[in-house]
Scaffold this active site. Structure first.
Site, PDB file in Angstrom:
ATOM      1  N   GLY A   1       0.784  -1.225   0.000  1.00 35.34           N
ATOM      2  CA  GLY A   1       0.000   0.000   0.000  1.00 35.34           C
ATOM      3  C   GLY A   1       0.818   1.279   0.000  1.00 35.34           C
TER       4      GLY A   1
ATOM      5  N   ASN B   1       1.415   3.345  -2.535  1.00 32.15           N
ATOM      6  CA  ASN B   1       0.670   4.401  -3.220  1.00 32.15           C
ATOM      7  C   ASN B   1      -0.518   4.861  -2.365  1.00 32.15           C
ATOM      8  OD1 ASN B   1       1.653   5.420  -5.740  1.00 32.15           O
ATOM      9  ND2 ASN B   1       1.411   3.356  -6.594  1.00 32.15           N
TER      10      ASN B   1
ATOM     11  N   ILE C   1      -8.707  -8.316 -11.427  1.00 31.99           N
ATOM     12  CA  ILE C   1      -9.452  -7.822 -12.585  1.00 31.99           C
ATOM     13  C   ILE C   1     -10.911  -7.719 -12.167  1.00 31.99           C
ATOM     14  CG2 ILE C   1     -10.212  -8.342 -14.928  1.00 31.99           C
ATOM     15  CD1 ILE C   1      -7.534  -9.761 -15.366  1.00 31.99           C
ATOM     16  N   LEU C   2     -11.492  -6.571 -12.378  1.00 32.64           N
ATOM     17  CA  LEU C   2     -12.851  -6.316 -11.914  1.00 32.64           C
ATOM     18  C   LEU C   2     -13.880  -6.703 -12.967  1.00 32.64           C
ATOM     19  CD1 LEU C   2     -12.176  -2.804 -10.345  1.00 32.64           C
ATOM     20  CD2 LEU C   2     -12.182  -5.027  -9.197  1.00 32.64           C
TER      21      LEU C   2
ATOM     22  N   ASN D   1      -7.138   4.217 -11.587  1.00 33.64           N
ATOM     23  CA  ASN D   1      -6.074   3.237 -11.384  1.00 33.64           C
ATOM     24  C   ASN D   1      -4.751   3.865 -11.805  1.00 33.64           C
ATOM     25  OD1 ASN D   1      -4.942   0.657 -10.797  1.00 33.64           O
ATOM     26  ND2 ASN D   1      -4.905   0.169 -12.987  1.00 33.64           N
TER      27      ASN D   1
ATOM     28  N   HIS E   1      -1.096   2.647 -13.511  1.00 31.88           N
ATOM     29  CA  HIS E   1      -0.500   1.519 -14.240  1.00 31.88           C
ATOM     30  C   HIS E   1       0.964   1.832 -14.532  1.00 31.88           C
ATOM     31  CE1 HIS E   1      -0.275  -1.943 -16.879  1.00 31.88           C
ATOM     32  NE2 HIS E   1       0.273  -1.173 -17.809  1.00 31.88           N
TER      33      HIS E   1
ATOM     34  N   SER F   1       1.107   5.737 -15.517  1.00 28.92           N
ATOM     35  CA  SER F   1      -0.054   6.464 -16.044  1.00 28.92           C
ATOM     36  C   SER F   1      -1.225   6.306 -15.072  1.00 28.92           C
ATOM     37  CB  SER F   1      -0.481   5.914 -17.405  1.00 28.92           C
ATOM     38  OG  SER F   1       0.593   5.934 -18.331  1.00 28.92           O
TER      39      SER F   1
ATOM     40  N   ASP G   1      -6.751  -1.442 -18.775  1.00 33.81           N
ATOM     41  CA  ASP G   1      -5.775  -0.353 -18.962  1.00 33.81           C
ATOM     42  C   ASP G   1      -6.057   0.483 -20.202  1.00 33.81           C
ATOM     43  OD1 ASP G   1      -4.431  -1.341 -16.710  1.00 33.81           O
ATOM     44  OD2 ASP G   1      -3.187  -2.678 -17.915  1.00 33.81           O
TER      45      ASP G   1
ATOM     46  N   LYS H   1       8.390   3.790  -8.894  1.00 33.08           N
ATOM     47  CA  LYS H   1       7.547   3.856  -7.702  1.00 33.08           C
ATOM     48  C   LYS H   1       7.676   5.214  -7.018  1.00 33.08           C
ATOM     49  CE  LYS H   1       5.447   0.898  -6.225  1.00 33.08           C
ATOM     50  NZ  LYS H   1       4.019   0.548  -6.429  1.00 33.08           N
TER      51      LYS H   1
ATOM     52  N   ALA I   1       8.328   8.019  -8.488  1.00 33.93           N
ATOM     53  CA  ALA I   1       7.584   8.971  -9.324  1.00 33.93           C
ATOM     54  C   ALA I   1       6.082   8.807  -9.129  1.00 33.93           C
ATOM     55  CB  ALA I   1       7.957   8.775 -10.792  1.00 33.93           C
TER      56      ALA I   1
END
Length: 325
Positions: A19, A21, A98-99, A113, A115, A142, A151, A177, A179
């Protein structure tokens, strides 16, 4: 975020691991200019490291493993937790699931999200190895809107990181990471606050209004207005209002059928409608835009209705014929 609004968007963050991010988002949410607050950190992994950090910082947490459940059933459990926490947006931060399409569609435009590639390059997994193998000079991350196609949603922001000659996927990933931790909070902040930004709201109104037949824009009383018909004899069907005459509202003004309708709407739905100064006496109603949960289809319907009220009959007949097909 517009200074006139104290609203902070409520966000649920979904994670599957450490976690980092999520942590960047959490600490950014406490800065003075933050446009969001985190109301839930949820995971499909009971002992995900990020959950402990969230609890330490006083954030509500939720965990429910997906093993033995259908994708749709697990999504429903996670979605229910977000809804109970009052989340207006879901932000995926290392959520390794994957949702289902139905879940994503229910949150259309309200799920983000991050990516680890410069989309549209390298969707899916192993992005750093693929960038190195391709001889790319740069990699990055992104932030994008989540859509059913993996994506593939609108890219909101990117960070670009140089690839060193001796980089491995691991060393490159460590720098990307760093960035990401700068990029994600800024991109989320800008996205959730744009519903309170007059320039963004005017852009959406402009696109909808000028998408109707034979329309053009003309300033009226110092504000953007939209007319149907010729430049010489056209009639206004909408006005954009940015906190005019002392109101706190950013709004689009459209024509009602009668003063009775106007007053009824304002009385029954004051969070959506108001009677504007000057225009209200002529039956124009204000549709408030700087509020959570604006239904833009509803806004478009009002614009078309107002357009029909003043458009030449030849144009309304043409649209009636098109509607039949």
């Amino acid at each position: 975020m517009a200074e006139n609004s104290r609203h902070k968007a409520k966000i649920a963050v979904f994670i599957s691991g450490a976690g980092t991010n999520m942590a960047a988002l959490l600490f950014a949410s406490r800065l003075p200019d933050a446009a969001f607050e985190i109301v839930l950190v949820a995971s499909n992994v009971r002992d995900a490291g990020g959950l402990a950090l969230a609890r330490l910082e006083g954030i509500e947490t939720f965990a429910h493993p997906h093993k033995g459940m259908t994708r749709e059933d697990h999504d429903a459990v996670m979605e229910s937790a977000a809804q109970q926490a009052g989340a207006e947006f879901i932000v995926l931060a290392g959520y390794m699931r994957i949702l289902s399409d139905a879940f994503v569609n229910r949150w259309q435009g309200r799920m983000l999200n991050i990516h680890p590639s410069l989309l549209p390059k390298y969707k899916g997994l192993d992005t750093f190895a693929r960038a190195i193998a391709a001889g790319d000079s740069h990699a990055g991350s992104s932030v994008h809107i989540v859509t059913p196609e993996l994506d593939a949603g609108e890219v909101l922001a990117q960070s670009v990181v140089a690839i060193a000659p001796d980089d491995t996927p691991e060393t490159l990933g460590e720098r990307v990471k760093l960035a990401e931790h700068q990029l994600y909070p800024r991109a989320v902040n800008e996205y959730v606050s744009r519903g309170f930004d007059p320039a963004f709201l005017l852009g959406r109104i402009r696109k909808l209004a000028l998408g109707l037949p034979e329309t053009h824009e003309r300033e009226s009383h110092g504000s953007p207005g939209f007319r149907v018909g010729s430049e010489k004899s056209g009639k206004f069907f909408a006005h954009f209002s940015d906190q005019h005459h002392g109101t706190p509202h950013i709004a689009v003004l459209v024509k009602t059928s009668s003063m009775d309708e106007l007053l009824s709407l304002v009385e029954t739905q004051p969070e959506v409608y108001f009677k504007p100064a000057y225009y209200g006496a002529s039956g124009w109603i204000g549709l408030i835009l700087n509020r959570p949960g604006v239904d833009w289809d509803h806004v478009g319907e009002w614009l078309e209705r107002s357009w029909r009220a003043v458009a030449p009959k030849r144009l309304t007949r043409m649209m009636d014929i098109e509607d039949e097909f």
